[in-house]
Design an enzyme around this catalytic site. Sequence first.
Site, PDB file in Angstrom:
ATOM      1  N   ALA A  19       0.850  -1.187   0.000  1.00 59.48           N
ATOM      2  CA  ALA A  19       0.000   0.000   0.000  1.00 59.48           C
ATOM      3  C   ALA A  19       0.880   1.228   0.000  1.00 59.48           C
ATOM      4  O   ALA A  19       1.997   1.213   0.533  1.00 59.48           O
ATOM      5  CB  ALA A  19      -0.936   0.011   1.214  1.00 59.48           C
ATOM      6  N   GLY A  20       0.379   2.292  -0.600  1.00 58.77           N
ATOM      7  CA  GLY A  20       1.128   3.534  -0.655  1.00 58.77           C
ATOM      8  C   GLY A  20       0.206   4.731  -0.591  1.00 58.77           C
ATOM      9  O   GLY A  20      -0.979   4.617  -0.237  1.00 58.77           O
ATOM     10  N   VAL A  25      -2.204  -2.312  -3.671  1.00 61.27           N
ATOM     11  CA  VAL A  25      -1.953  -3.256  -4.762  1.00 61.27           C
ATOM     12  C   VAL A  25      -2.253  -4.663  -4.271  1.00 61.27           C
ATOM     13  O   VAL A  25      -1.754  -5.083  -3.220  1.00 61.27           O
ATOM     14  CB  VAL A  25      -0.497  -3.154  -5.252  1.00 61.27           C
ATOM     15  CG1 VAL A  25      -0.249  -4.165  -6.380  1.00 61.27           C
ATOM     16  CG2 VAL A  25      -0.185  -1.740  -5.734  1.00 61.27           C
ATOM     17  N   ASP A 133       5.901  10.152  -8.966  1.00 60.78           N
ATOM     18  CA  ASP A 133       6.141   9.505  -7.671  1.00 60.78           C
ATOM     19  C   ASP A 133       7.270   8.491  -7.787  1.00 60.78           C
ATOM     20  O   ASP A 133       7.195   7.397  -7.241  1.00 60.78           O
ATOM     21  CB  ASP A 133       4.858   8.835  -7.175  1.00 60.78           C
ATOM     22  CG  ASP A 133       4.946   8.404  -5.713  1.00 60.78           C
ATOM     23  OD1 ASP A 133       5.745   9.019  -4.967  1.00 60.78           O
ATOM     24  OD2 ASP A 133       4.238   7.471  -5.323  1.00 60.78           O
TER      25      ASP A 133
END
Length: 398
Positions: A19-20, A25, A133
Site C-alpha cells: 500500500a502507498g 496493490v 512519484d
Amino acid sequence: MRAVIVEVPGYRLAEPLGAGATGVVYAANRLSDGRSVAVKVVHPELVDPQYRDRLRREARLAAAVEHPGLVRVHAVGGEGDQAWLVMDRLSGPDLQRLLDEGGPLPVDRAVAMLAEVAAAVDAMHAAGVIHRDLKPANIILDGDRPTVADFGVARQLASLESSTGMDLSGGAAWLRSGTPSGPSLGAMAGTVAYMAPEQWRGDPVSAATDVYALGGTLFSLLTGRRPFDRRTLPELAYAVAMLPPPAPSEYGVPAAFDQVVRTAMAKEPADRYPTAGAFAQALRAAAAGDVAPVVVKQRGWTRRRIGKWVAIAAPVLVIGGVTATILAQGNQQPTQLTVCAQDATVRDAPRSRTVIATVHHGDRLTPISPRDGAAWVHVRLPDGRSGWSLTDYVRHQC
C-alpha cells in the site's frame, strides 16, 4: 492498510501486496484465462472524474510504449469514487526493500540499475507521461532487471496536504497542540523525500520533476539513506526549500557522483539535466571517472525567488514551531556557532527525542567535535552542558 473496494469486475483479488499514498496493490487472477496479475485500487478520496479521465488517458499512453523497464498496464476502470488498473505482476522485491534489508548497493550495481531506470523513464516521457512519484519503492526487480511501476498513477499534487496524505486543515492533533516537533514522517517519508520543490509548491510537474527524483533515488541507492533525511515534516520542508542537495561522498561514495546528484536535484527545474537520458549519460560518465564540468546557471536570491521558497517552507515551519531564516555558510570559520533559526533544540544524541535545552536566534554555541555526517554537530552550551544540534539551524555565520 486502508480499507478499499475489494471487487474488480473480471478479476479475483487475493492478498494485498503493498500500500502507498495512492492506493493498495493486490495479487489477482484474470477470470477469463487465469493469468496472474497485480491490481492497484486507488484510494477513493483521490478519485474524481478529472482524475479518472487522466488515469485512463495516461494508461493508454503507457500501454503504447514498449520498453522492458516499464510495468505494462493491461486495463483501467472504475466508477464513482472507484478507480483501478491492472498491471503485470512481478515476483522480485522493490529497491526500497533491498535498501532496508541490505543497506546501500555496490556502486557498479546502483549505476547499472538506475541507468536502466532512467532509460525507461525517458521512453515514457517521450510518450507524454510524467511519473510524479518515482522512488526506490516504485522500482521492482523482474529477475535482475529493474522495472518502473506506477507510471501516471500518482495524482498531480496540487498542495502540500494532498501530496503528503495528511490532514493539514485542523484535523491533525499536532496543528492544534502547537508542538514544535511537528508530525513524524514515518511511512510518509518514502514519498515526500523524493518530491521536487515544485511539487511541494503545487506547481505543474514536468519531465524535470522525475529527473529530480532520479537524483534522490541515486543518492539513496549509493548511501542507503533518504535525501534530506529528517524526522519531521517542517524539517524536511526547510531542507528541500533551502539546503543544497546532499553529497554522496559524505558517506564514502566516490566524489564524482556528487555532481550528478547536485545537478539532478537542483532547486529550479531548468537547472537540472534536460532529460532522463541525459541523467543516465552523466551517471555512466561519473562511474567511468570521466566527468566534464557541468555549467549550471547561478540564480541570484531575488525577491521573487525567495518568495517561492518561503511559499514552501514558511507555512510548514511556522505551523511546526520552527520558523527559520535563510542560512549562509561564509568563508570565515569562527570558533563559535550562532543559532540562525528562530528556535532550535539541543539533544542528548543525534536523532534523539530527548531535548536538554532550547536555544534562540543569536545565541552562541561552541563546537566540540566534527559533525555527524552533515546533519548534526556536537556543541557546548554557555552553561557548560553539551549536546547535539542540527547543523541546519546553527552555523558559523547567518
